[in-house]
Design a protein around this motif. Structure first.
Motif, PDB file in Angstrom:
ATOM      1  N   VAL A 209      -0.115  -1.301   0.877  1.00 18.90           N
ATOM      2  CA  VAL A 209       0.529  -1.661   2.141  1.00 18.90           C
ATOM      3  C   VAL A 209      -0.350  -2.619   2.939  1.00 18.90           C
ATOM      4  N   VAL A 210      -1.637  -2.310   3.046  1.00 16.04           N
ATOM      5  CA  VAL A 210      -2.556  -3.180   3.791  1.00 16.04           C
ATOM      6  C   VAL A 210      -2.703  -4.520   3.085  1.00 16.04           C
ATOM      7  N   SER A 211      -2.715  -4.504   1.763  1.00 15.32           N
ATOM      8  CA  SER A 211      -2.820  -5.754   1.010  1.00 15.32           C
ATOM      9  C   SER A 211      -1.631  -6.669   1.287  1.00 15.32           C
ATOM     10  N   SER A 212      -0.415  -6.096   1.321  1.00 17.50           N
ATOM     11  CA  SER A 212       0.765  -6.904   1.609  1.00 17.50           C
ATOM     12  C   SER A 212       0.790  -7.360   3.066  1.00 17.50           C
ATOM     13  N   LEU A 213       0.348  -6.488   3.974  1.00 20.05           N
ATOM     14  CA  LEU A 213       0.340  -6.839   5.397  1.00 20.05           C
ATOM     15  C   LEU A 213      -0.602  -7.993   5.688  1.00 20.05           C
ATOM     16  N   ARG A 214      -1.758  -7.985   5.071  1.00 22.25           N
ATOM     17  CA  ARG A 214      -2.756  -9.029   5.290  1.00 22.25           C
ATOM     18  C   ARG A 214      -2.573 -10.231   4.372  1.00 22.25           C
ATOM     19  N   GLY A 215      -1.794 -10.067   3.308  1.00 19.80           N
ATOM     20  CA  GLY A 215      -1.668 -11.139   2.340  1.00 19.80           C
ATOM     21  C   GLY A 215      -2.908 -11.332   1.503  1.00 19.80           C
ATOM     22  N   ALA A 216      -3.709 -10.268   1.380  1.00 16.67           N
ATOM     23  CA  ALA A 216      -4.970 -10.323   0.635  1.00 16.67           C
ATOM     24  C   ALA A 216      -4.850  -9.458  -0.613  1.00 16.67           C
ATOM     25  N   PRO A 217      -4.917 -10.017  -1.805  1.00 18.17           N
ATOM     26  CA  PRO A 217      -4.784  -9.220  -3.028  1.00 18.17           C
ATOM     27  C   PRO A 217      -6.018  -8.359  -3.277  1.00 18.17           C
ATOM     28  N   LEU A 218      -5.802  -7.243  -3.966  1.00 22.96           N
ATOM     29  CA  LEU A 218      -6.910  -6.377  -4.369  1.00 22.96           C
ATOM     30  C   LEU A 218      -7.571  -6.947  -5.620  1.00 22.96           C
ATOM     31  N   PRO A 219      -8.838  -6.638  -5.850  1.00 21.79           N
ATOM     32  CA  PRO A 219      -9.482  -7.059  -7.105  1.00 21.79           C
ATOM     33  C   PRO A 219      -8.714  -6.511  -8.302  1.00 21.79           C
ATOM     34  N   PRO A 220      -8.488  -7.296  -9.341  1.00 23.55           N
ATOM     35  CA  PRO A 220      -7.621  -6.867 -10.449  1.00 23.55           C
ATOM     36  C   PRO A 220      -8.187  -5.728 -11.279  1.00 23.55           C
TER      37      PRO A 220
ATOM     38  N   LEU B 193      -1.693   5.134   8.718  1.00 19.19           N
ATOM     39  CA  LEU B 193      -2.284   3.791   8.758  1.00 19.19           C
ATOM     40  C   LEU B 193      -2.240   3.206  10.157  1.00 19.19           C
ATOM     41  N   GLU B 194      -1.166   3.478  10.875  1.00 20.25           N
ATOM     42  CA  GLU B 194      -1.041   2.923  12.226  1.00 20.25           C
ATOM     43  C   GLU B 194      -1.920   3.661  13.226  1.00 20.25           C
ATOM     44  N   LYS B 195      -1.984   4.982  13.099  1.00 18.55           N
ATOM     45  CA  LYS B 195      -2.721   5.782  14.081  1.00 18.55           C
ATOM     46  C   LYS B 195      -4.213   5.820  13.782  1.00 18.55           C
ATOM     47  N   ARG B 196      -4.608   5.983  12.534  1.00 20.08           N
ATOM     48  CA  ARG B 196      -6.016   6.201  12.202  1.00 20.08           C
ATOM     49  C   ARG B 196      -6.741   4.929  11.777  1.00 20.08           C
ATOM     50  N   ALA B 197      -5.994   3.952  11.235  1.00 19.94           N
ATOM     51  CA  ALA B 197      -6.650   2.732  10.756  1.00 19.94           C
ATOM     52  C   ALA B 197      -6.358   1.514  11.624  1.00 19.94           C
ATOM     53  N   GLY B 198      -5.436   1.649  12.579  1.00 21.57           N
ATOM     54  CA  GLY B 198      -5.207   0.575  13.526  1.00 21.57           C
ATOM     55  C   GLY B 198      -4.323  -0.554  13.041  1.00 21.57           C
ATOM     56  N   PHE B 199      -3.461  -0.344  12.030  1.00 26.75           N
ATOM     57  CA  PHE B 199      -2.573  -1.390  11.542  1.00 26.75           C
ATOM     58  C   PHE B 199      -1.191  -1.231  12.183  1.00 26.75           C
ATOM     59  N   ALA B 200      -0.727  -2.278  12.841  1.00 29.66           N
ATOM     60  CA  ALA B 200       0.556  -2.232  13.538  1.00 29.66           C
ATOM     61  C   ALA B 200       1.692  -2.376  12.531  1.00 29.66           C
ATOM     62  N   LEU B 201       2.414  -1.298  12.293  1.00 30.74           N
ATOM     63  CA  LEU B 201       3.524  -1.296  11.349  1.00 30.74           C
ATOM     64  C   LEU B 201       4.847  -0.938  12.009  1.00 30.74           C
ATOM     65  N   TYR B 202       4.844  -0.775  13.331  1.00 25.58           N
ATOM     66  CA  TYR B 202       6.059  -0.367  14.031  1.00 25.58           C
ATOM     67  C   TYR B 202       7.107  -1.479  14.037  1.00 25.58           C
ATOM     68  N   ASN B 203       6.691  -2.720  13.850  1.00 23.52           N
ATOM     69  CA  ASN B 203       7.615  -3.847  13.843  1.00 23.52           C
ATOM     70  C   ASN B 203       7.694  -4.515  12.469  1.00 23.52           C
ATOM     71  N   GLN B 204       7.398  -3.741  11.414  1.00 22.33           N
ATOM     72  CA  GLN B 204       7.375  -4.275  10.052  1.00 22.33           C
ATOM     73  C   GLN B 204       8.293  -3.449   9.155  1.00 22.33           C
ATOM     74  N   ASP B 205       9.107  -4.140   8.361  1.00 16.13           N
ATOM     75  CA  ASP B 205       9.854  -3.466   7.301  1.00 16.13           C
ATOM     76  C   ASP B 205       8.911  -3.129   6.158  1.00 16.13           C
ATOM     77  N   ALA B 206       9.088  -1.963   5.543  1.00 20.37           N
ATOM     78  CA  ALA B 206       8.213  -1.517   4.450  1.00 20.37           C
ATOM     79  C   ALA B 206       9.055  -1.132   3.245  1.00 20.37           C
ATOM     80  N   TYR B 207       8.749  -1.755   2.109  1.00 21.65           N
ATOM     81  CA  TYR B 207       9.423  -1.470   0.845  1.00 21.65           C
ATOM     82  C   TYR B 207       8.367  -1.082  -0.182  1.00 21.65           C
ATOM     83  N   VAL B 208       8.573   0.057  -0.830  1.00 23.58           N
ATOM     84  CA  VAL B 208       7.618   0.579  -1.815  1.00 23.58           C
ATOM     85  C   VAL B 208       8.339   0.747  -3.149  1.00 23.58           C
ATOM     86  N   ASN B 209       7.672   0.358  -4.230  1.00 22.59           N
ATOM     87  CA  ASN B 209       8.256   0.444  -5.564  1.00 22.59           C
ATOM     88  C   ASN B 209       7.187   0.866  -6.568  1.00 22.59           C
TER      89      ASN B 209
END
Length: 457
Positions: free
Chosen positions: A379-390, A343-359
């Motif tokens: 991950v992108v949804s949580s990073l942007r604060g944008a929910p996916l369509p239900p 996600l960081e290398k190919r999609a351009g999302f900066a995650l090097y300074n973000q904690d990530a929790y997956v459940n």
């Protein structure tokens, strides 16, 4: 006369040593050497013990000389239990069931025993942990009864074997194998030699007498079956009963099965009347999902031949330390780290300074690559604060170059999505060839991770 010195035996592999060692030289396990009394000397002459040999050895035959016959499986009356075993119980098999204390192993086997007895089979239930009155009280609470269900409270293997020979049951349940001891062995019950010898006697009973044997096994604090690993090699199937004792749902999973797939799962719910099977696991796995919540995506996983819809959750938050924290529950940690790097290398999302929790909600363990795309979307949804369509679900494996690769059993996955009411689905583009799309389902194919994220956000 020389004094008998104690020996030290590794509880993992059975390695024997004359002195204690911190690390086993055979398997490399630490702090597994336990002191045991030396074995009693064998008698100079005399007949072999009765429980050791059940029948004379048969001569070797070529494959062409062996008669071919289709052996029908026996249905236990619990569909989820039969599913994990590969479609039913194979006569003459040896099955080991393990799980945490209080998870419901004895309850499930008592229900299976009663149902088999009601169907006309003769069942012997030998318990080394409960008295016959306690078993009767539990059976009464569960509403079970069976005239062909014989119950005994015994830990002596010779006594259990004598009852088996006297009754000639179709099914034998031993609860548990760690409490049974063989009188000819001087070591304590649950030791390597006792477990190995008792299991060997039961294995010969299963293979030569045709009695189907179910063993209950204790587990260690790490969740593995207690006792030597040879126990798992001797049996035909190893089943694990998983779940939280403080929750209602239990998952029965096959770790080894000589007669079926090891990827099948059975879902049960603990009720006052015992274990009730859950025939629609997707419904209960998505039951607590909050529509419109950021960081949640629906994945379509295959558990054996069964498609299951799972709520994959991700929480991305700025780190307060120099190194971000990564944690995964129900998802492979190394796989998660790989997807975050893509996600960081190919999609351009900066995650090097973000904690990530997956459940993975519901306590399910996901290990197939088809869940890569929904995890990346969560991950992108949580990073942007944008929910996916239900009403959207995602399927796809992500490669290191950011491509979305094809997955198998796509037709079954699509049918499960349509049955659960989902209207939109993102799948690998290569899977669209010759794909039968159910009516009312909008399926969109993507070739790259960027393309999938552009459709969602």
């Amino acid at each position: 006369m020389p004094k008998n010195k104690p020996i030290y035996v590794c509880t993992d592999c059975g390695y024997e040593s004359a002195k204690w060692m911190g690390r086993c030289p055979s398997c490399g396990a630490w702090n597994k050497m336990e002191e045991q009394a030396p074995a009693a000397p064998a008698p100079a002459a005399g007949p072999a013990r009765k429980s050791t040999v059940l029948a004379p050895a048969a001569p070797a035959k070529t494959l062409l000389e062996i008669e071919e016959s289709e052996q029908e499986r026996v249905h236990s009356g619990i569909g989820e239990f039969d599913r994990v075993l590969g479609g039913g119980i194979v006569p003459g098999s040896l099955v080991l069931i393990g799980g945490d204390p209080g998870i419901g192993k004895s309850t499930l086997l008592l229900q299976v025993s009663a149902l088999l007895a009601e169907a006309g089979a003769r069942v012997l239930y030998a318990s080394g942990e409960e008295s016959t009155r306690q078993i009767k009280m539990r059976a009464k609470r569960l509403g079970l009864a069976g005239k062909n269900l014989y119950v005994m409270s015994e830990t002596n293997m010779d006594e259990i074997e004598a009852q088996r020979e006297a009754l000639s049951p179709d099914f034998l349940i031993v609860d548990s194998i760690q409490t049974v001891y063989v009188p000819g062995k001087t070591s304590t019950p649950g030791s390597v030699s006792q477990v190995r010898e008792a299991t060997g006697i039961l294995m010969r009973a299963a293979k030569q007498a045709g009695t189907t044997v179910f063993l209950v096994g204790h587990v260690t604090k790490e969740g593995a079956l207690a006792g030597p690993r040879v126990l798992e090699h001797m049996v035909d199937a190893v089943l694990y009963f998983e779940g939280d004792r403080h929750q209602d749902y239990r998952i029965l999973r096959a770790a080894k099965n000589r007669f079926g797939s090891v990827n099948e799962i059975g879902v049960f719910r603990m009720e006052q009347t015992g274990m009730e099977q859950v025939e629609n696991p997707s419904e209960f796995l998505l039951s607590g999902r909050i529509p419109g919540a950021a960081g949640s995506a629906v994945a379509v996983s295959m558990e054996g031949t069964r498609p299951v819809l799972v709520d994959l959750q991700a929480l991305i938050a700025p780190t307060a330390f120099g190194t971000p924290r990564r944690q995964a529950l129900g998802f492979d940690y190394n796989r998660m780290a790989l997807l975050l790097a893509v996600l960081e290398k190919r999609a351009g999302f900066a995650l090097y300074n973000q904690d990530a929790y997956v459940n993975v909600a519901g306590g399910l363990e996901l290990d197939e690559p088809a869940c890569d795309l929904p995890l990346a979307a969560a991950v992108v949804s949580s990073l942007r604060g944008a929910p996916l369509p239900p009403d959207w679900a995602l399927i796809g494996e992500i490669g290191l170059t950011g491509e979305v690769r094809a997955v198998n059993m796509m037709d079954r996955r699509l049918a499960e999505c349509a049955r659960m009411g989902f209207t939109h689905l993102i799948v690998p583009k290569t899977n669209l060839r010759a794909l039968r799309i159910p009516e009312g389902l909008d399926v969109r194919g993507v070739a790259t991770l960027r393309e999938a994220l552009s459709l969602l956000f």
